[in-house]
Design an enzyme around this catalytic site. Structure first.
Site, mmCIF file in Angstrom:
data_model
loop_
_atom_site.group_PDB
_atom_site.id
_atom_site.type_symbol
_atom_site.label_atom_id
_atom_site.label_comp_id
_atom_site.label_asym_id
_atom_site.label_seq_id
_atom_site.Cartn_x
_atom_site.Cartn_y
_atom_site.Cartn_z
ATOM 1 N NE ARG A 145 -3.173 2.625 2.686
ATOM 2 C CZ ARG A 145 -3.249 3.419 3.757
ATOM 3 N NH1 ARG A 145 -2.785 3.016 4.915
ATOM 4 N NH2 ARG A 145 -3.790 4.607 3.677
ATOM 5 C CG HIS A 161 -1.256 9.052 3.211
ATOM 6 N ND1 HIS A 161 -1.429 7.709 3.419
ATOM 7 C CD2 HIS A 161 -0.860 9.562 4.395
ATOM 8 C CE1 HIS A 161 -1.148 7.421 4.684
ATOM 9 N NE2 HIS A 161 -0.800 8.527 5.302
ATOM 10 C CD GLU A 180 -4.774 7.201 10.117
ATOM 11 O OE1 GLU A 180 -4.339 8.240 10.640
ATOM 12 O OE2 GLU A 180 -4.373 6.087 10.448
ATOM 13 C CG ASN A 231 -5.162 3.057 8.899
ATOM 14 O OD1 ASN A 231 -5.286 2.116 8.098
ATOM 15 N ND2 ASN A 231 -4.663 4.230 8.542
ATOM 16 C CE1 TYR A 257 -1.888 3.201 12.742
ATOM 17 C CE2 TYR A 257 0.142 2.255 13.574
ATOM 18 C CZ TYR A 257 -0.568 2.848 12.553
ATOM 19 O OH TYR A 257 0.042 3.068 11.345
ATOM 20 C CD GLU A 305 -1.591 3.682 8.262
ATOM 21 O OE1 GLU A 305 -1.338 4.087 9.410
ATOM 22 O OE2 GLU A 305 -1.766 4.440 7.298
#
Ligand SMILES: *[C@@H]1O[C@H](CO)[C@@H](O)[C@H](O)[C@H]1NC(C)=O
Ligand SMILES: *[C@@H]1O[C@H](CO)[C@@H](O)[C@H](O)[C@H]1NC(C)=O
Length: 458
Positions: free
Chosen positions: A106, A151, A196, A335, A337, A404
């Site tokens: 990606r 991005h 995001e 994503n 985390y 992610e």
């Protein structure tokens, strides 16, 4: 009184099971095997690795402007002028990808390499050539390209017109996206429209701590998010109508979300937090009813009236836009985390007005949780599993691509905690799949060291 006693009793006995232990491990809950065709890969983004910020006709972006004009905004005063030098050294990245035996890579395309001023009149063939080279070499090595269209590196000239707060942005974005479909769509079959939006709009157009450093909290941030939803839907419909019949690719948006826990098992508070992080974008695209989540419409509407306004700071998506945006994706990029414990605050929090004030929730962590080098990052694999289950239940089991996850450290070679993190998060994804979640891929951030925006190389 009885219910109070029961609540306290429930808190005392149930406390351990409500909050993850933080020891960064997760038991298997089913077969230890991923479905066929499940894709493993790694990710990067253009500005964070490419360098060559002004080479071969590339125009400036809002990140070039930030690091050159306001280097003090970056923790270590560094910038992406050279970064990992991927624009010149892509072959080394390719070697690393081959060594890792990834299924997919990606990466993002730099808008100001393709259109240096943001406008089609400035089309730059050398930028197109670079990404053709990248895509062709990936495919020649059996690696599937997954392309993020935007991005964070917005061409500076578009910011001069207000960037994401100007509805004109939608046309600029659409023209840029179409240029990518035309040039690369014969080979790229997975498109991510935006990365995001929350991590970009809130600090970038609200708090003024991220490019383009606009301070308009509770107003500019919501405008930015709304124009992203509209641009995304416009690109999706253009692609489906004009390119999909020949190109047959999939398109979605990548959203980041924490998962939330509560000491008091306050499920309403957990849902509310998830609506503010994930629902703020996902509800409009992936829910049955569309539009912004009801809790946001109610909170922001009420606060806006209290501030003496005649209408809500949250733009309306009612009517045609709502229908146009709903269903405008083939998958949801996630994503994930880390997680937080949500708590109702005793005092109002954040500036007035601001998203924090509207959200009105405290986020805390447990001191026992295993922490990465980044102070915001703790290893909570339960949150990975639970977020995927939430998405399954909230958005009709939409196809999910984990775009992610990742762990920071000091660059030590004995990165045992990164191994723990990876093992447990991959287990979290597998547990979710074994529980019926429609997850098709997993991506680690990142392939190589990246310029981490305002954190620089720290
Ligand atoms: C896996 O991919 C192959 C090749 O694209 C396809 O023929 C097959 O149907 C896929 N299998 C599953 C289970 O999706
Ligand atoms: C938390 O509350 C939900 C909804 O009321 C309930 O289904 C669940 O069992 C509770 N969990 C615990 C650990 O008490």
């Amino acid at each position: 009184m009885l219910s109070l006693i029961l609540t306290i009793f429930g808190f005392l006995v149930g406390c351990e099971s409500l909050i993850p232990s933080g020891n960064c491990s997760l038991p298997a809950k089913g077969p230890r095997k991923f479905p066929p065709n499940f894709s493993f890969g790694v990710a990067t983004a253009a500005y964070q690795i490419e360098g060559s910020w002004n080479a071969d006709g590339k125009g400036p972006s809002i990140w070039d402007d930030l690091v050159h004009n306001n280097p003090e905004k970056v923790e270590d005063g560094t910038n992406g002028d050279t970064a990992a030098d991927s624009y010149r050294l892509f072959d080394l990245d390719l070697q690393a990808l081959k060594y890792l035996k990834v299924n997919h890579y990606r990466f993002s395309i730099s808008w100001p390499r393709i259109f240096p001023t943001g406008d089609i009149s400035s089309r730059n063939q050398k930028g197109i050539d670079y990404y053709n080279m990248v895509i062709n070499k990936l495919l020649a090595n059996g690696i599937k390209p997954i392309v993020t269209i935007f991005h964070y590196d917005l061409p500076s000239e578009i910011q001069k017109l207000g960037g994401f707060t100007n509805a004109l942005f939608i046309d600029y974005y659409l023209t840029y996206a179409e240029e990518l479909f035309k040039n690369f769509g014969d080979r790229v079959k997975t498109w991510i429209t935006f990365n995001e939006p929350m991590k970009f709009c809130k600090p970038g157009y609200g708090e003024g701590t991220f490019a383009p450093l606009v301070t308009s909290s509770g107003i500019g941030d919501y405008l930015c998010l709304t124009n992203i939803l509209k641009s995304h839907a416009a690109a999706y419909h253009l692609y489906r109508g004009r390119y999909f019949p020949r190109q047959r690719g999939k398109m979605g948006m990548t959203l980041d979300s924490l998962y939330f826990y509560s000491h008091l098992n306050d499920t309403e508070l957990i849902d509310r937090s998830l609506q503010y992080y994930l629902g703020i974008m996902a509800h409009a695209i992936h829910s049955k009813s569309g539009g912004f989540p009801k809790v946001l419409i109610d909170d922001i509407g009420r606060n806006s009236m209290r501030e003496g306004r005649s209408k809500s700071r949250l733009p309306s998506l009612e009517g045609e836009w709502k229908k146009y945006i709903r269903g405008s994706a083939d998958f949801l990029g996630i994503n994930q985390y880390t997680s937080r414990i949500a708590r109702r605050p005793l005092q109002p929090i954040g500036k007035n007005p601001s998203m924090d004030r509207d959200y009105d929730t405290e986020e805390i962590i447990d001191e026992k949780w295993l922490q990465a080098k980044s102070d915001w990052l703790h290893c909570i694999p339960e949150g990975m599993e639970d977020l995927l289950k939430y998405v399954r239940d909230e958005y009709d089991n939409v196809e999910v691509f984990v775009t992610e996850t990742g762990w920071s450290d000091n660059g030590e070679l004995n990165d045992d905690n990164r191994i723990l993190y990876l093992k447990s998060y991959i287990q979290g994804v597998l547990n979710a799949i074994n529980d019926g979640c429609n997850v098709v891929g997993y991506t680690y951030w990142s392939l190589i060291d990246t310029f981490e925006w305002i954190f620089g190389y720290t």
